[in-house]
Design an enzyme around this catalytic site. Structure first.
Site, mmCIF file in Angstrom:
data_model
loop_
_atom_site.group_PDB
_atom_site.id
_atom_site.type_symbol
_atom_site.label_atom_id
_atom_site.label_comp_id
_atom_site.label_asym_id
_atom_site.label_seq_id
_atom_site.Cartn_x
_atom_site.Cartn_y
_atom_site.Cartn_z
ATOM 1 N N ASN A 43 1.174 -13.561 -4.986
ATOM 2 C CA ASN A 43 1.372 -14.575 -4.094
ATOM 3 C C ASN A 43 1.837 -15.649 -5.069
ATOM 4 O OD1 ASN A 43 -0.795 -16.734 -3.589
ATOM 5 N ND2 ASN A 43 -1.646 -14.779 -3.808
ATOM 6 N N HIS B 59 0.074 -6.054 -17.279
ATOM 7 C CA HIS B 59 -0.443 -6.946 -17.853
ATOM 8 C C HIS B 59 0.568 -7.790 -19.096
ATOM 9 C CE1 HIS B 59 -4.528 -7.460 -16.911
ATOM 10 N NE2 HIS B 59 -4.556 -6.278 -16.679
ATOM 11 N N GLY C 105 -4.645 -22.585 11.071
ATOM 12 C CA GLY C 105 -3.910 -22.218 12.289
ATOM 13 C C GLY C 105 -2.801 -21.238 11.848
ATOM 14 N N HIS D 276 -0.611 -6.559 -5.191
ATOM 15 C CA HIS D 276 -0.851 -8.003 -4.552
ATOM 16 C C HIS D 276 0.065 -9.119 -5.276
ATOM 17 C CE1 HIS D 276 -2.944 -11.859 -4.145
ATOM 18 N NE2 HIS D 276 -2.422 -11.986 -2.812
ATOM 19 N N HIS E 115 0.787 -1.215 -0.018
ATOM 20 C CA HIS E 115 -0.157 0.181 0.053
ATOM 21 C C HIS E 115 0.724 1.225 0.022
ATOM 22 C CE1 HIS E 115 -3.796 -2.367 0.699
ATOM 23 N NE2 HIS E 115 -3.058 -3.017 1.755
ATOM 24 N N ARG F 173 2.394 -20.384 -4.397
ATOM 25 C CA ARG F 173 2.464 -21.309 -3.347
ATOM 26 C C ARG F 173 2.556 -22.704 -3.810
ATOM 27 N NH1 ARG F 173 -2.143 -18.739 -4.035
ATOM 28 N NH2 ARG F 173 -4.106 -20.308 -4.866
#
Length: 303
Positions: free
Chosen positions: A133, A169, A286, A131, A121, A135
């Site tokens: 990410n 893009h 968790g 943003h 930000h 994984r």
């Protein structure tokens, strides 16, 4: 005897693959943090009289009875009002309510997951929020997921022909086009559909790419090809977003621009708390609450 960390029947080299993915995510984290600190040093426009920001790293472990942990790297600076670059590697068992939503978890609830997550930000409303990410997840199956998306906060710049959006893009398209396992048109559409505020009937930003459950056939290269693509998504982001920041971070802005930015941040909060899959996944497995909610902006406004 302790239960094995992962289900039986996975590839013999799964531990090597897990180690390689974890090492990559942590290396990418360090690369991005260094790039963002360099940007903090370069500011010459508004607020350049303030000290340059530096990341503060904090390691964390999952709550008792769960496995793994991660590193939360946060910075509050003169370019980035709030930015978090986090890595985590966790394992354990999915709760009964969550097993049906995750491929391979209904057969055996045990899982392992590693990844990097970033949210920025900026202070200057001319600089879009972002943003990213990526994984790797292992259950009785294993796959990659992730993406990157841009959120301009000024209405006049929330158009697909804006130079920042065009550049972003294009960077994602090039990353996709290098790999037969990637489909840019599909991933772009998936991003547009995913990052959409249904209750407001508006997109969160100007898009990017989003992909999940990427587990390609061996004839396409299998795990190695998927991992190579996932690495290229991270590399593309690490090149294009600093370029976008440098294009805009010395531009002046008005009080109206700041108000517009704060309202747009409110939309960001709404999306993350109502729809974001990563936020829900982290809270239900968790994860570290401080790290998960660090994606929320420091100041917001609802008109």
């Amino acid at each position: 005897m302790e239960r094995p960390q992962l289900p039986q029947g996975l590839p013999a080299d799964i531990e090597d693959k897990k180690a390689a993915a974890k090492a990559w995510f942590e290396s990418l984290r360090d690369t991005i943090c260094a790039a963002f600190e360099a940007i903090e040093d370069e500011l010459t426009g508004p607020l350049s009289d303030r000290p340059a920001g530096r990341f503060v790293a904090k390691d964390w472990l999952r709550e008792e009875g769960a496995g793994g942990g991660g590193r939360m790297s946060m910075m509050e600076g003169r370019v980035f009002e709030k930015v978090g670059v986090h890595t985590s590697t966790v394992f354990g068992e999915f709760s009964p309510e969550f097993r049906e939503q995750i491929p391979g978890a209904s057969e055996d609830p045990r899982f392992w997951a590693s990844g990097i997550s970033l949210i920025a930000h900026p202070v200057n409303p001319n600089v879009p929020a972002v943003h990213m990410n990526t994984r790797m997840v292992v259950t009785t199956s294993n796959w990659f997921g992730g993406g990157a998306d841009l959120t301009p906060v000024l209405d006049r710049r929330r158009i697909m022909t804006d130079p920042d959006t065009v550049l972003f893009h294009r960077a994602m398209e090039i990353a996709c086009n290098r790999h037969p396992v990637a489909d840019h048109a599909k991933f772009k559409q998936w991003c547009d559909e995913y990052f959409y505020l249904k209750h407001r009937n508006e997109p969160r930003g100007t898009g990017g790419i989003f992909y999940d459950w990427l587990r390609s056939a061996e004839e396409l290269g299998g795990w190695d090809a998927d991992f190579a693509f996932t690495r290229d998504v991270g590399k593309a982001f690490a090149l294009v977003y600093p370029r976008i920041v440098r294009t805009n971070f010395n531009k002046p802005w008005t009080e109206q621009d700041r108000n517009e930015q704060l309202v747009r941040r409110g939309r960001y909060v709404e999306f993350n708390l109502l729809y974001d899959r990563g936020t829900i996944f982290g809270l239900k497995t968790g994860g570290n609450v401080e790290s998960i909610l660090s994606s929320l902006p420091p100041l917001v406004r609802w008109p």
